[in-house]
Design a protein around this motif. Structure first.
Motif, mmCIF file in Angstrom:
data_model
loop_
_atom_site.group_PDB
_atom_site.id
_atom_site.type_symbol
_atom_site.label_atom_id
_atom_site.label_comp_id
_atom_site.label_asym_id
_atom_site.label_seq_id
_atom_site.Cartn_x
_atom_site.Cartn_y
_atom_site.Cartn_z
ATOM 1 N N LEU A 104 3.776 -11.280 16.196
ATOM 2 C CA LEU A 104 3.888 -11.487 14.758
ATOM 3 C C LEU A 104 2.801 -10.674 14.024
ATOM 4 C CD1 LEU A 104 5.730 -13.166 12.902
ATOM 5 C CD2 LEU A 104 3.948 -14.934 12.860
ATOM 6 N N GLN A 105 1.598 -10.651 14.590
ATOM 7 C CA GLN A 105 0.526 -9.842 14.011
ATOM 8 C C GLN A 105 0.923 -8.370 13.967
ATOM 9 O OE1 GLN A 105 -3.382 -10.467 15.770
ATOM 10 N NE2 GLN A 105 -2.788 -12.516 16.447
ATOM 11 N N ASN A 106 1.531 -7.896 15.051
ATOM 12 C CA ASN A 106 1.932 -6.491 15.124
ATOM 13 C C ASN A 106 3.048 -6.167 14.135
ATOM 14 O OD1 ASN A 106 0.029 -6.114 17.128
ATOM 15 N ND2 ASN A 106 1.492 -6.269 18.817
ATOM 16 N N ALA B 114 2.779 -3.427 11.153
ATOM 17 C CA ALA B 114 3.761 -2.364 10.916
ATOM 18 C C ALA B 114 4.160 -2.312 9.439
ATOM 19 C CB ALA B 114 4.986 -2.589 11.791
ATOM 20 N N ILE B 115 4.314 -3.482 8.822
ATOM 21 C CA ILE B 115 4.635 -3.535 7.390
ATOM 22 C C ILE B 115 3.489 -2.933 6.577
ATOM 23 C CG2 ILE B 115 5.022 -5.088 5.428
ATOM 24 C CD1 ILE B 115 6.426 -6.998 7.426
ATOM 25 N N VAL B 116 2.264 -3.277 6.960
ATOM 26 C CA VAL B 116 1.089 -2.751 6.266
ATOM 27 C C VAL B 116 1.033 -1.233 6.380
ATOM 28 C CG1 VAL B 116 -1.436 -2.667 6.249
ATOM 29 C CG2 VAL B 116 -0.259 -4.864 6.511
ATOM 30 N N GLU B 117 1.293 -0.723 7.563
ATOM 31 C CA GLU B 117 1.223 0.725 7.774
ATOM 32 C C GLU B 117 2.260 1.468 6.930
ATOM 33 O OE1 GLU B 117 1.501 1.109 11.989
ATOM 34 O OE2 GLU B 117 -0.548 0.395 12.335
ATOM 35 N N LYS B 118 3.471 0.910 6.818
ATOM 36 C CA LYS B 118 4.490 1.531 5.962
ATOM 37 C C LYS B 118 4.059 1.488 4.506
ATOM 38 C CE LYS B 118 8.599 0.770 8.843
ATOM 39 N NZ LYS B 118 9.920 0.091 8.942
ATOM 40 N N THR B 119 3.468 0.354 4.099
ATOM 41 C CA THR B 119 2.989 0.228 2.721
ATOM 42 C C THR B 119 1.857 1.208 2.446
ATOM 43 O OG1 THR B 119 3.570 -2.138 2.803
ATOM 44 C CG2 THR B 119 2.151 -1.405 0.990
ATOM 45 N N GLU B 120 0.990 1.390 3.446
ATOM 46 C CA GLU B 120 -0.118 2.335 3.291
ATOM 47 C C GLU B 120 0.395 3.766 3.141
ATOM 48 O OE1 GLU B 120 -3.379 1.873 2.871
ATOM 49 O OE2 GLU B 120 -2.988 -0.283 2.790
ATOM 50 N N GLN B 121 1.490 4.071 3.788
ATOM 51 C CA GLN B 121 2.094 5.397 3.634
ATOM 52 C C GLN B 121 2.550 5.600 2.185
ATOM 53 O OE1 GLN B 121 5.184 5.647 6.596
ATOM 54 N NE2 GLN B 121 3.748 5.591 8.307
ATOM 55 N N GLN B 122 3.178 4.549 1.621
ATOM 56 C CA GLN B 122 3.576 4.609 0.209
ATOM 57 C C GLN B 122 2.357 4.763 -0.694
ATOM 58 O OE1 GLN B 122 6.227 0.864 0.587
ATOM 59 N NE2 GLN B 122 7.120 2.006 -1.107
ATOM 60 N N LYS B 123 1.294 4.018 -0.366
ATOM 61 C CA LYS B 123 0.076 4.093 -1.156
ATOM 62 C C LYS B 123 -0.537 5.488 -1.100
ATOM 63 C CE LYS B 123 -3.094 0.994 -1.242
ATOM 64 N NZ LYS B 123 -4.138 0.021 -0.836
#
Length: 389
Positions: free
Chosen positions: A347-349, A353-362
């Motif tokens: 669940l942490q992973n 993964a969601i954070v990493e995709k969001t960081e790409q948008q950022k």
């Protein structure tokens, strides 16, 4: 078109704020505008219930200039408040000048003003130098046209910044949805000491005594082999401008605090307990003073823990372990003892993964923001040279 120039002393009157004493602060009354209330819109206000002079009143729309600790120009958008020391309120009582134009003119010269700041702890600009600074003074109608153009460019910048904030809020909402509040723990996760999942917890002074470090490490302003990452770099997300460097020999000497990216960095003094996630800079980096560096074991994902400690409840978990009335500090043992929810690694992973995709948008938005700011700076240069109108 060339414009005439006017010294700041001849453009307006500058009212310095009142030196409110801590014992005069209250939780009710009229809010006091301190520098942190200008630089951080979510900054906590102190209040005052006593008598005060009318000149210290700040109303919505007033232009404020912070001249100590942090140099900046702001247009007040809050309720009626009182002005604290180290901030000027601008009173336009000398010449005909557009308020918004003046704000941008001051913004432009602030970078130049910073060259003349004095003081190591509380940097400030002297009133004598401030008064002598000159700004361009085109005709009033031209001032208004310039201000309108810059207002529009600034509006685009502000909207982009708001979008970045929304992305951060999205990540926080995803965290709470997946894991729940870290303190109320509605999902009933088992809590264990963070220390059970720490592989490395170290700091700068783990490399030797003060004398040994003094003899082997020198901070450099000029670019060199390795970056010495400091709290100010992490806070500003800036690792290239006004940073400190060390030589290769110093980097190799500091064997216990080499930073590779992905580590949790925690302030140990001052803003003790503030947590950062170190980005991967793909260059040699060493940990600066007054910080702890943490590498975790496989049972906890670093991205999960970072966002846990940046929820409101997660911050409380850390701040409850901070000690000191004047100088705030946190110890290694206190960090190890913080009880954290142990959630399924899978669940942490997924969250990571969601954070990493969001960081790409950022990252894309950040690049767009840089381009907007560059365009704004170009417009401002041209405007004050008389090249726009």
């Amino acid at each position: 078109m060339k414009y005439k120039w006017v010294a700041l002393r001849d453009a307006a009157t500058y009212v310095n704020g009142y030196a409110f004493k801590p014992e005069e602060w209250s939780t009710e009354g009229t809010p006091i505008i301190r520098i942190q209330n200008l630089t951080n819109t979510s900054g906590v206000f102190n209040y005052y219930q006593g008598n005060y002079l009318e000149k210290y009143i700040v109303n919505k729309g007033d232009i404020l200039i912070s001249w100590s600790a942090s140099l900046g120009v702001y247009q007040w958008t809050g309720q009626q408040a009182l002005l604290n020391q180290h901030i000027f309120k601008v009173v336009f009582d000398k010449i005909e000048i557009d308020k918004s134009f003046f704000k941008y003119a001051i913004f432009k010269v602030l970078r130049e003003m910073e060259k003349y700041t004095h003081g190591s702890t509380m940097k400030h600009i002297t009133k004598k130098y401030f008064d002598e600074i000159k700004i361009p003074l085109p005709p009033l109608e031209t001032q208004k046209k310039i201000a309108a153009v810059l207002d529009k460019a600034q509006e685009l910048i502000d909207k982009r910044k708001e979008q970045l904030v929304k992305l951060d809020e999205f990540v926080q909402s995803v965290f709470l949805e997946m894991f729940g509040d870290p303190i109320s723990n509605p999902k009933g996760w088992i809590r264990k000491p963070l220390g059970d999942y720490i592989d490395i917890l170290t700091d700068y002074h783990a490399n030797g005594s003060y004398e040994v470090l003094r003899d082997n490490v020198e901070l450099l302003d000029q670019k060199n082999y390795a970056l010495m990452v400091r709290t100010t770099d992490l806070e500003n997300g800036n690792f290239f401008k006004n940073v400190k460097y060390i030589t290769k020999d110093a980097y190799e000497f500091l064997t216990k605090t080499k930073v590779y990216g992905g580590e949790l960095i925690i302030n140990k003094i001052g803003s003790a307990g503030k947590v950062y996630l170190m980005p991967c800079l793909e260059r040699p980096v060493s940990l600066g003073m007054n910080q702890f560096m943490i590498r975790l074991l496989s049972g906890l994902n670093n991205i999960y823990v970072y966002h846990l400690f940046n929820t409101a409840s997660g911050k409380s978990l850390i701040l409850n372990n901070v000690r000191g009335a004047v100088t705030k500090t946190i110890t290694k043992d206190a960090i190890r003892g913080i009880l954290v929810p142990i959630t399924p690694v899978q669940l942490q992973n997924q969250f990571a993964a969601i954070v990493e995709k969001t960081e790409q948008q950022k990252a894309l938005m950040q690049q767009s923001l840089v381009e907007m700011e560059n365009n704004f700076n170009s417009l401002m240069q041209r405007a004050f040279k008389g090249e726009l109108f």
